[in-house]
Design an enzyme around this catalytic site. Structure first.
Site, PDB file in Angstrom:
ATOM      1  N   GLU A  78      -4.605   6.933  10.802  1.00 14.17           N
ATOM      2  CA  GLU A  78      -3.967   6.299  11.953  1.00 14.17           C
ATOM      3  C   GLU A  78      -4.089   7.184  13.198  1.00 14.17           C
ATOM      4  OE1 GLU A  78      -3.168   3.349  12.037  1.00 14.17           O
ATOM      5  OE2 GLU A  78      -2.971   2.819   9.919  1.00 14.17           O
ATOM      6  N   CYS A 141       6.128   2.693   8.424  1.00 14.69           N
ATOM      7  CA  CYS A 141       5.034   3.666   8.539  1.00 14.69           C
ATOM      8  C   CYS A 141       4.907   4.140   9.979  1.00 14.69           C
ATOM      9  CB  CYS A 141       3.721   3.049   8.061  1.00 14.69           C
ATOM     10  SG  CYS A 141       3.710   2.650   6.291  1.00 14.69           S
ATOM     11  N   HIS A 162      -2.810   5.591   5.909  1.00 14.77           N
ATOM     12  CA  HIS A 162      -2.486   4.389   5.155  1.00 14.77           C
ATOM     13  C   HIS A 162      -3.414   4.300   3.945  1.00 14.77           C
ATOM     14  CE1 HIS A 162       0.024   1.964   8.148  1.00 14.77           C
ATOM     15  NE2 HIS A 162       0.640   1.865   6.980  1.00 14.77           N
TER      16      HIS A 162
END
Length: 202
Positions: A78, A141, A162
């Protein structure tokens, strides 16, 4: 030096969460990093004090947070976290936040401090399918990634990965998956690259 690695407990319709299960497959150390592993609750109110307590207790030199992206078939690095929580389903505490900032006085978005391209290159060498994602979502998250980047000192590499479904989830519902052992390898390789990015001490 300590590296804090966290996953999440199962949530919603998922009876199993690879981000929690993968913690048990990680070694005690990766290079000069001592691994501290913790499972976080999928509860927007409970996760805040627990995360802050982990940071206070361990003073990590690295923070690598993991979560499940059930609809993604690849391991995803991410790039950024946004200061917004917009849940499309209740968390495990029954909270359904809509248009809520993670930190009311915080910036709109915060960039990861992980060496994304170096990590992805190591994964490619190892044959691990991956991608760089520009959205950690608007659920827990994203909340944890944002808090990590807001709370930890600027010199601490911190970010979020992830993980896709593993073989356990694929057995329950046929879908693309990455074996849990491969996911653990991805985490170890990521930590190796992160360690390289830490300036040597005095």
């Amino acid at each position: 030096m300590k590296a804090l690695v966290t996953g999440f407990e199962p949530f919603a319709e998922h009876p199993h969460n690879p981000s929690q299960a993968v913690l048990a497959l990680l070694p005690e150390r990766v290079g000069g990093l001592e691994l501290v592993r913790a499972t976080l609750p999928v509860d927007t109110e409970r996760v805040r004090p627990i995360l802050k307590g982990l940071y206070r207790e361990h003073q990590p030199a690295v923070a690598l947070h993991l979560g499940l992206a059930a609809g993604r078939p690849l391991v995803c690095l991410e790039r950024l976290a946004v200061n917004l929580l917009e849940f499309d389903l209740p968390d495990n505490g029954g909270h359904l936040l809509q248009g809520t900032p993670v930190l009311p006085e915080g910036p709109l978005a915060l960039l990861t401090r992980l060496p994304l391209r170096a990590i992805q290159a190591r994964w490619k060498e190892a044959g691990i399918p991956s991608t760089v994602s520009n959205s950690a979502g608007l659920y827990l998250c994203n909340q944890v990634m944002y808090l990590a980047l807001a709370w930890l000192p600027p010199g601490v590499p911190a970010g979020f990965i992830h993980l896709p479904p593993d073989e356990t989830l694929a057995l329950a519902r046929p879908q693309a998956y990455v074996p849990l052992k491969t996911q653990a390898q991805a985490v170890v390789l990521a930590l190796e690259e992160v360690q390289k990015s830490i300036p040597p001490g005095p």
